[in-house]
Design an enzyme around this catalytic site. Structure first.
Site, PDB file in Angstrom:
ATOM      1  N   ASN A   7       0.876  -1.174   0.000  1.00 43.16           N
ATOM      2  CA  ASN A   7       0.000   0.000   0.000  1.00 43.16           C
ATOM      3  C   ASN A   7       0.914   1.225   0.000  1.00 43.16           C
ATOM      4  O   ASN A   7       1.623   1.466   0.974  1.00 43.16           O
ATOM      5  CB  ASN A   7      -0.929   0.005   1.227  1.00 43.16           C
ATOM      6  CG  ASN A   7      -1.833   1.225   1.259  1.00 43.16           C
ATOM      7  OD1 ASN A   7      -1.439   2.320   0.881  1.00 43.16           O
ATOM      8  ND2 ASN A   7      -3.060   1.031   1.721  1.00 43.16           N
ATOM      9  N   GLU A  34      -3.983   2.018  -2.877  1.00 40.29           N
ATOM     10  CA  GLU A  34      -4.043   3.465  -2.608  1.00 40.29           C
ATOM     11  C   GLU A  34      -3.126   4.244  -3.544  1.00 40.29           C
ATOM     12  O   GLU A  34      -2.334   5.078  -3.120  1.00 40.29           O
ATOM     13  CB  GLU A  34      -3.740   3.784  -1.141  1.00 40.29           C
ATOM     14  CG  GLU A  34      -4.904   3.458  -0.221  1.00 40.29           C
ATOM     15  CD  GLU A  34      -4.876   4.248   1.078  1.00 40.29           C
ATOM     16  OE1 GLU A  34      -5.427   5.368   1.085  1.00 40.29           O
ATOM     17  OE2 GLU A  34      -4.332   3.762   2.071  1.00 40.29           O
ATOM     18  N   ASP A 145      -4.087  -4.985   0.824  1.00 39.90           N
ATOM     19  CA  ASP A 145      -4.344  -4.384   2.133  1.00 39.90           C
ATOM     20  C   ASP A 145      -5.737  -4.817   2.539  1.00 39.90           C
ATOM     21  O   ASP A 145      -6.726  -4.337   1.981  1.00 39.90           O
ATOM     22  CB  ASP A 145      -4.239  -2.855   2.018  1.00 39.90           C
ATOM     23  CG  ASP A 145      -4.563  -2.160   3.331  1.00 39.90           C
ATOM     24  OD1 ASP A 145      -4.929  -2.855   4.307  1.00 39.90           O
ATOM     25  OD2 ASP A 145      -4.456  -0.925   3.379  1.00 39.90           O
ATOM     26  N   ASN A 147      -6.980  -4.548   5.599  1.00 45.01           N
ATOM     27  CA  ASN A 147      -7.487  -3.758   6.717  1.00 45.01           C
ATOM     28  C   ASN A 147      -8.092  -4.639   7.810  1.00 45.01           C
ATOM     29  O   ASN A 147      -9.100  -4.281   8.428  1.00 45.01           O
ATOM     30  CB  ASN A 147      -8.481  -2.698   6.230  1.00 45.01           C
ATOM     31  CG  ASN A 147      -7.785  -1.393   5.843  1.00 45.01           C
ATOM     32  OD1 ASN A 147      -6.931  -0.898   6.577  1.00 45.01           O
ATOM     33  ND2 ASN A 147      -8.128  -0.845   4.687  1.00 45.01           N
ATOM     34  N   ASP A 216      -1.755  -6.269   6.010  1.00 45.06           N
ATOM     35  CA  ASP A 216      -1.515  -6.595   4.592  1.00 45.06           C
ATOM     36  C   ASP A 216      -1.165  -8.077   4.516  1.00 45.06           C
ATOM     37  O   ASP A 216      -0.391  -8.579   5.339  1.00 45.06           O
ATOM     38  CB  ASP A 216      -0.365  -5.746   4.060  1.00 45.06           C
ATOM     39  CG  ASP A 216      -0.656  -4.257   4.167  1.00 45.06           C
ATOM     40  OD1 ASP A 216      -1.213  -3.694   3.215  1.00 45.06           O
ATOM     41  OD2 ASP A 216      -0.351  -3.674   5.234  1.00 45.06           O
ATOM     42  N   ASP A 245       2.798   4.633   4.918  1.00 49.93           N
ATOM     43  CA  ASP A 245       2.612   4.094   6.277  1.00 49.93           C
ATOM     44  C   ASP A 245       2.609   2.563   6.284  1.00 49.93           C
ATOM     45  O   ASP A 245       2.604   1.963   7.355  1.00 49.93           O
ATOM     46  CB  ASP A 245       1.367   4.687   6.953  1.00 49.93           C
ATOM     47  CG  ASP A 245       0.128   4.716   6.068  1.00 49.93           C
ATOM     48  OD1 ASP A 245       0.238   4.416   4.859  1.00 49.93           O
ATOM     49  OD2 ASP A 245      -0.954   5.030   6.591  1.00 49.93           O
ATOM     50  N   HIS A 246       2.636   1.937   5.105  1.00 52.28           N
ATOM     51  CA  HIS A 246       2.723   0.469   5.005  1.00 52.28           C
ATOM     52  C   HIS A 246       4.101   0.037   4.476  1.00 52.28           C
ATOM     53  O   HIS A 246       4.714   0.745   3.685  1.00 52.28           O
ATOM     54  CB  HIS A 246       1.681  -0.068   4.023  1.00 52.28           C
ATOM     55  CG  HIS A 246       0.259   0.135   4.433  1.00 52.28           C
ATOM     56  ND1 HIS A 246      -0.572  -0.898   4.822  1.00 52.28           N
ATOM     57  CD2 HIS A 246      -0.485   1.258   4.518  1.00 52.28           C
ATOM     58  CE1 HIS A 246      -1.765  -0.412   5.119  1.00 52.28           C
ATOM     59  NE2 HIS A 246      -1.750   0.892   4.942  1.00 52.28           N
TER      60      HIS A 246
END
Length: 256
Positions: A7, A34, A145, A147, A216, A245-246
């Site tokens: 991501n 994203e 991802d 989530n 993930d 952030d991933h």
DNA sequence: ATGGTAGAGGATCTA
């Protein structure tokens, strides 16, 4: 054969890092989430310049997914077949005899949110589609991802996260239902370091304190899982300047 | 003190 998911939280911002990562790691498949790009703005030429094909579907500001690959993809699909959705969260393609499905599962925001009920409707639609795809392709990988942190050991502080989005029972049930249709969590095929995560909030020095979640995943059909020799998180990427952030998650398959 | 950061886009929304 190497498959990866990442991501990137804006491909516009992260393109130099993605190009560098592709050159360094030479994956056969890289699934991105994203991208936050409309299709006309997708950097297809920059990616082609280093020898990679792209299939993608995106929108302005939010969501957007892409598969970057050495081989050209066939039978491309860019949405769940039986779920009306304006949000661009799915892209699938076939490479040789391998079906690759890339997903950006809705975040859900909070359990009270309408986004949470959307997430809990979205996941069964994904499940139905994955189930039918497994009938057509014995070699299948579902990457992305999700989530969802599947278990408490995937969460830095399960007490704080108890009942919170990414960790609720309905979400974990939905994740387990994906395993129940015949997929295997490649990460858990191997002994892994304690406190292994793929996402850390930008805030509160979460990365430095390793306050992360493993959300993930790379899920493999039996035929692929039996060839899987490694699954690891490329945590070094999260330490770079201006990171997503991933962190990327990578599997290696033998016999290819 | 309901906080903090990042991205997109140009005021908030999303994560």
């Amino acid at each position: 054969m190497k498959l990866a998911t990442w991501n990137v939280n804006s491909l516009k911002v992260r393109l130099p890092q993605v190009i560098e990562w592709l050159k360094m790691n030479q994956p056969d498949i890289l699934c991105l989430q994203e991208t936050k790009l409309t299709d006309e703005n997708f950097p297809e030429q920059e990616i082609a310049a280093i020898g990679y094909h792209s299939v993608f579907v995106g929108q302005k500001t939010y969501n957007g997914v892409a598969i970057i690959s050495k081989q050209k993809g066939a039978d491309v699909l860019v949405a769940l077949p039986d779920f009306l959705d304006e949000q661009k969260r799915v892209v699938a393609a076939t490479y040789g005899d391998m079906r690759i499905i890339n997903v950006y599962v809705p975040n859900g925001e909070t359990v009270e949110s309408e986004k949470y009920s959307y997430k809990l409707k979205w996941l069964p639609a994904l499940n139905r589609w994955v189930k039918s795809e497994l009938k057509n392709y014995s070699k299948m990988a579902l990457l992305g991802d999700f989530n969802i942190a599947p278990e408490d050991r995937d969460v830095y502080d399960p007490e704080i996260w108890l009942g919170k989005v990414l960790c609720t029972l309905p979400e974990r049930d939905a994740f387990n239902n994906l395993l129940n249709v015949g997929l295997i969590d490649s990460f858990r095929l191997f002994e892994q370091p304690d406190k292994s995560y793929t996402w850390w909030d930008y805030r509160m020095m979460a990365f430095r304190l390793n306050r992360g979640l493993r959300i993930d995943h790379i899920l493999l059909s039996d035929a692929l899982a039996s060839t899987c020799v490694k699954c690891s998180i490329d945590k070094a990427v999260r330490k770079q300047e201006r990171p997503s952030d991933h962190a990327p998650l990578v599997v290696e398959l033998s016999n290819y």
